[in-house]
Design a protein around this motif. Sequence first.
Motif, short mmCIF file in Angstrom:
data_model
loop_
_atom_site.label_atom_id
_atom_site.label_comp_id
_atom_site.label_asym_id
_atom_site.label_seq_id
_atom_site.Cartn_x
_atom_site.Cartn_y
_atom_site.Cartn_z
N ASN A 67 0.85 -1.18 0.00
CA ASN A 67 0.00 0.00 0.00
C ASN A 67 0.89 1.24 0.00
O ASN A 67 1.53 1.56 1.00
N SER A 97 -0.51 4.16 -1.23
CA SER A 97 -1.54 5.13 -1.57
C SER A 97 -1.37 6.45 -0.84
O SER A 97 -0.74 6.54 0.21
N GLU A 104 -2.41 -1.62 -3.53
CA GLU A 104 -3.14 -0.36 -3.40
C GLU A 104 -2.21 0.81 -3.72
O GLU A 104 -1.25 1.07 -3.00
#
Length: 296
Positions: free
Chosen positions: A117, A119, A141
């Motif tokens: 992740n 993000s 992500e």
Amino acid sequence: MKTFKLHTLILLLISSSVFAAISRNEKNALLDLHTATKGDNWTVKWDFNKPVESWYGVKVVGNRVVGLELTANNLDGVIPSSIQDLKYLETFSVFKNKLKGEFPAELFKIPSIKHINVSFNMFTGHLPESVSLAPSLVTLELFMNQFSGNLPKNIDGLVNLEVLSLFNNNFEGNLPAGLYNLKNLKELHLNSNLFDGELDKNIANLNKLENLSLFDNKLRGTIPSLEKLTNLKALNLSLNNFINFSDEALVSLDKFNLQMYKNSSKEKTLIGQKGASIIVSNTNLVGNSVSLSIKE
């Protein structure tokens, strides 16, 4: 005397096992990350006088770094290539920081990696071809960044992927054929990008999908049959350039309790039960506008 020596040896072995440290390469990789992302300015800092397993966000199991989660910790800079030296890493999360540069392709070279992740940062550039080297990946992500370019054609190498979340970037081009081979996908979030081309009928291969979000792109043509996507709980295809869709396919998703109405203006309204998240409206439909309303 021999018994004493034997007991001493056992104690030494136990002691060395209990106090064994992670490898030098792994520790150096963590220190590289600290330096490259201005660790002195982190919100929660690392105390180098304490064992690595006590450092914020670092998870150590069996003297191996298996997790690195530094969410919202004011990391500012780039991810160094030495990150691949964390060769037992399973989870890497730097959500909501100030990281920039291209995606750290070396992450895909870690054989044990399962969750990534990055993000809510400022990453740019393409999603690298090395994505195919991470068959163990379960979640990827990358949303809320500035990624661009086409998705790699070999994305189907992510055979165990369940969540692909790329929304709010600048990805473009056709959705690659390999995307439709990710048969373990449960969530696919590609909304708010620049994808164009048609949605392939092989979308039906993704029959484990629970959430499909493609809104706010430039997709065109006919929405293919979705009747095989029986696990869907949320669907959003709005704000694209679709010109036609299959009434029967949408209505057959019985779990949404859909009904379809046609009036003299040729407007088609899909009406679903309250709580269903289904939107197939498109602002650019030619002579066939589509909207959604939910019964209260």
